[in-house]
Design an enzyme around this catalytic site. Sequence first.
Site, PDB file in Angstrom:
ATOM      1  N   CYS A  67      -6.277  16.475 -84.507  1.00  0.00           N
ATOM      2  CA  CYS A  67      -6.575  16.890 -85.662  1.00  0.00           C
ATOM      3  C   CYS A  67      -5.859  18.694 -85.770  1.00  0.00           C
ATOM      4  CB  CYS A  67      -7.247  16.752 -86.724  1.00  0.00           C
ATOM      5  SG  CYS A  67      -7.448  15.228 -87.397  1.00  0.00           S
ATOM      6  N   TRP A 116      -5.759  13.111 -86.255  1.00  0.00           N
ATOM      7  CA  TRP A 116      -5.753  12.449 -85.328  1.00  0.00           C
ATOM      8  C   TRP A 116      -7.026  11.341 -85.944  1.00  0.00           C
ATOM      9  CZ3 TRP A 116     -10.375  10.964 -82.332  1.00  0.00           C
ATOM     10  CH2 TRP A 116      -9.748   9.646 -81.050  1.00  0.00           C
ATOM     11  N   GLY A 145     -12.459  17.942 -87.334  1.00  0.00           N
ATOM     12  CA  GLY A 145     -13.575  16.999 -86.409  1.00  0.00           C
ATOM     13  C   GLY A 145     -14.666  16.443 -87.305  1.00  0.00           C
ATOM     14  N   HIS A 184     -10.416  -6.980 -52.484  1.00  0.00           N
ATOM     15  CA  HIS A 184     -12.240  -7.392 -52.780  1.00  0.00           C
ATOM     16  C   HIS A 184     -12.279  -7.803 -54.182  1.00  0.00           C
ATOM     17  CE1 HIS A 184     -14.788  -5.972 -49.433  1.00  0.00           C
ATOM     18  NE2 HIS A 184     -13.753  -5.067 -49.617  1.00  0.00           N
ATOM     19  N   LYS A 221      -1.068   7.552 -65.870  1.00  0.00           N
ATOM     20  CA  LYS A 221       0.480   7.913 -66.448  1.00  0.00           C
ATOM     21  C   LYS A 221       1.014   7.168 -66.967  1.00  0.00           C
ATOM     22  CE  LYS A 221       0.116  11.540 -66.676  1.00  0.00           C
ATOM     23  NZ  LYS A 221      -1.424  12.689 -66.969  1.00  0.00           N
ATOM     24  N   GLU A 271      -4.682   8.231 -60.757  1.00  0.00           N
ATOM     25  CA  GLU A 271      -3.748   9.646 -62.043  1.00  0.00           C
ATOM     26  C   GLU A 271      -2.267   8.984 -62.344  1.00  0.00           C
ATOM     27  OE1 GLU A 271      -3.644  11.512 -64.036  1.00  0.00           O
ATOM     28  OE2 GLU A 271      -2.163  13.155 -64.059  1.00  0.00           O
ATOM     29  N   LYS A 275      -3.318  15.423 -77.426  1.00  0.00           N
ATOM     30  CA  LYS A 275      -3.086  16.469 -76.471  1.00  0.00           C
ATOM     31  C   LYS A 275      -4.966  15.901 -76.288  1.00  0.00           C
ATOM     32  CE  LYS A 275      -1.759  18.581 -73.234  1.00  0.00           C
ATOM     33  NZ  LYS A 275      -1.375  17.870 -72.094  1.00  0.00           N
ATOM     34  N   ARG A 333      -1.794  17.789 -81.642  1.00  0.00           N
ATOM     35  CA  ARG A 333      -3.680  17.432 -81.368  1.00  0.00           C
ATOM     36  C   ARG A 333      -3.398  15.963 -82.021  1.00  0.00           C
ATOM     37  NH1 ARG A 333      -6.145  21.664 -81.061  1.00  0.00           N
ATOM     38  NH2 ARG A 333      -7.749  20.713 -81.894  1.00  0.00           N
TER      39      ARG A 333
HETATM   40  O1  M6R Z   1      -7.792  19.411 -72.342  1.00  0.00           O
HETATM   41  P1  M6R Z   1      -8.683  18.629 -71.247  1.00  0.00           P
HETATM   42  O2  M6R Z   1      -8.625  18.969 -69.479  1.00  0.00           O
HETATM   43  O3  M6R Z   1     -10.330  18.422 -70.842  1.00  0.00           O
HETATM   44  O4  M6R Z   1      -8.380  17.103 -71.359  1.00  0.00           O
HETATM   45  C1  M6R Z   1      -8.646  16.043 -70.925  1.00  0.00           C
HETATM   46  C2  M6R Z   1      -7.918  14.914 -70.871  1.00  0.00           C
HETATM   47  O5  M6R Z   1      -8.442  14.405 -72.256  1.00  0.00           O
HETATM   48  C3  M6R Z   1      -6.552  14.398 -70.326  1.00  0.00           C
HETATM   49  O6  M6R Z   1      -6.400  15.216 -69.284  1.00  0.00           O
HETATM   50  C4  M6R Z   1      -5.937  13.364 -71.202  1.00  0.00           C
HETATM   51  O7  M6R Z   1      -6.536  12.278 -70.044  1.00  0.00           O
HETATM   52  C5  M6R Z   1      -4.714  13.518 -70.705  1.00  0.00           C
HETATM   53  N1  M6R Z   1      -4.144  12.535 -71.585  1.00  0.00           N
HETATM   54  C6  M6R Z   1      -3.884  12.842 -69.520  1.00  0.00           C
HETATM   55  O8  M6R Z   1      -2.845  12.579 -69.918  1.00  0.00           O
END
Ligand code: M6R
Length: 612
Positions: free
Chosen positions: A2, A73, A100, A508, A489, A485, A607, A27
């Site tokens: 949030c 959120w 929170g 496997h 993505k 990664e 985020k 957020r």
């Molecule tokens: O802010 P942080 O690097 O701690 O965040 C970790 C993950 O929440 C963040 O990398 C998330 O997986 C992204 N959406 C990936 O693109």
Amino acid sequence: MCGIVAYVGEKEAYPIIIEGLKRLEYRGYDSAGISVINGDLATFKCKGKVSDLEAVILDGPLHGNVGIGHTRWATHGVPNDVNAHPHLSGDGNLSIIHNGIIENYAPLKQALENLGHVFKSDTDTEVLIHLIEEVKKEDNLSLEEATRRALQKVVGAYAIVILDKENPHKIVGAKKSSPLVFGIGDGEYFLASDASPMVKYTDKVIYLKDEEIITIDLNEGYEIRTIENEIKKPKVLQIDLKIEELEKGGYEHFMLKEIYQQPITIAESMRGRINAAEGWGKLGGMELHMNRFLNAKRIVLTACGTSWHAAMIAEYLFEDLARIPTEVEYASEFRYRNPIISPDDVIIALSQSGETADTLAAVKLAKSKGAFIYGIVNNVGSTIARTTDSGSYIHAGPEIGVASTKAFTSQLTVLTLMAIILGYQKGKISEDYYRQLLAEMESVPTLVSKILAKADQIKYIAGEVRNASNALYLGRGYNFPIALEGALKLKEISYIHAEGYPAAEMKHGPIALIDMYMPVVIIATNKSAHEKIISNIQEVKARKGIVIAVITEGDQTIKEMADFSIEIPNIAEPLSPLLAVIPLQILSYHIAVMRGCHVDQPRNLAKSVTVE
Ligand code: M6R
């Protein structure tokens, strides 16, 4: 998660809060709301984004100089109009926004219901404002004192701001485990989850600490107390954040801007830290504690999501170049599995936001066991940055797209530099190799630009596979985490199910999935396992999979085998992840756009994940 923002001043609060909420939408964006004091307490809220909220306020902007806003959120209660913040007290006099989780909300709610309180929403936040109301009425207390006493009964995480209709010039804020920044302008004050809503108006901020409560009165100024009622006089800091850094700058999406910024952001993460011609690399935070690193029995890296993938590559780097035993832990697992941690361990916490709750909890746990904690963080002044013993900022600038791109390559830049320095100082790599790696590091920004110039070719490939329902990403060695990664993505922004695997593991199990509809992205740049990768490609081709190969420039053999290939410049293998990830970011971006997905704000995500 949030985002919260509050304003007290002489200006109209509404436009400042709405603009601030739009900056904080990264957020959370499943519902939004606002309360403004204008004689009465005007509150509007709805399911959806901040733009939906604007549409709900049909009679034009609200008038008033004091207000609070929230973008949500969901944790407790589905995203709908009723569960959106702000929430009001039973008598309608108090309005609260909250980021929170109140963990003990159920017994508190029961106790309040026994006293006659009636709740409209399913949220923990509404319980909190009724609790504050109850405490306030019981002893006829001021809002700040009632908040202080109520918070003593609360277990959980909070950043809150409260308005009181009966005190129209005042707001009260408090925080524990969720971020709250206080901005001091010229005759005006701000509170927000980060500094972005206030940077247009002030560069003077105070980062509130856990269990601090701030009272802001337009006429009397501000006062900060702890939950134990101790007065605090924190230092006012000056932040260096420019408004352009928070704008799309002509790009269609923040993610695209951030992908294209990488030649600059990678260079920024190396600035002042490397000089190949003079043969040195250094990281201030590491130099101060070099003995801890050189004598470390073990390095443990902890992180979540994309940061965890950067940590995985660091495991390869630290073991290969510096020969230091290294482990990587999901912060959420590390936190709860009773890990063995000794004072000889160096714990490296990686986080773009510096606010990820799981990573923060892992840091606190390791700290309590006496380990030395090093942070690799983007967001300057964030909680993780302030909790670690030392660290290196990655200097990638604000990353706003939910999918992490430039922060990842900047994290990798810092980690690679650390491994090169440690390898050299421990005598594990030769002077020549050390200088070669430093020189190749310096060339990375230029090489990334070369890959970005191939975006149209990658966009074409995206068009060919955009309708896939599944995708497989394969890589070996340094590029196995890049496969993870790449898959992350793709799935997070295009909602295509994707999995990353070590290329050799395919046989496997995952090989059973391969058919003519399955795109298989193979990162095939490894020099050390070139023949093996070729065999893996043959195995995919034999099952009619669609091979998209990321190859080293001039690799004719794989080019002829693959359905599509993307050439990237040749570079020393430990540095190859820095290049190999770029085409995968571009590929995911275009696939998501072609599928009509909301690239910067994918569904269900936020985020900054500030809940455990
Ligand atoms: O802010 P942080 O690097 O701690 O965040 C970790 C993950 O929440 C963040 O990398 C998330 O997986 C992204 N959406 C990936 O693109």
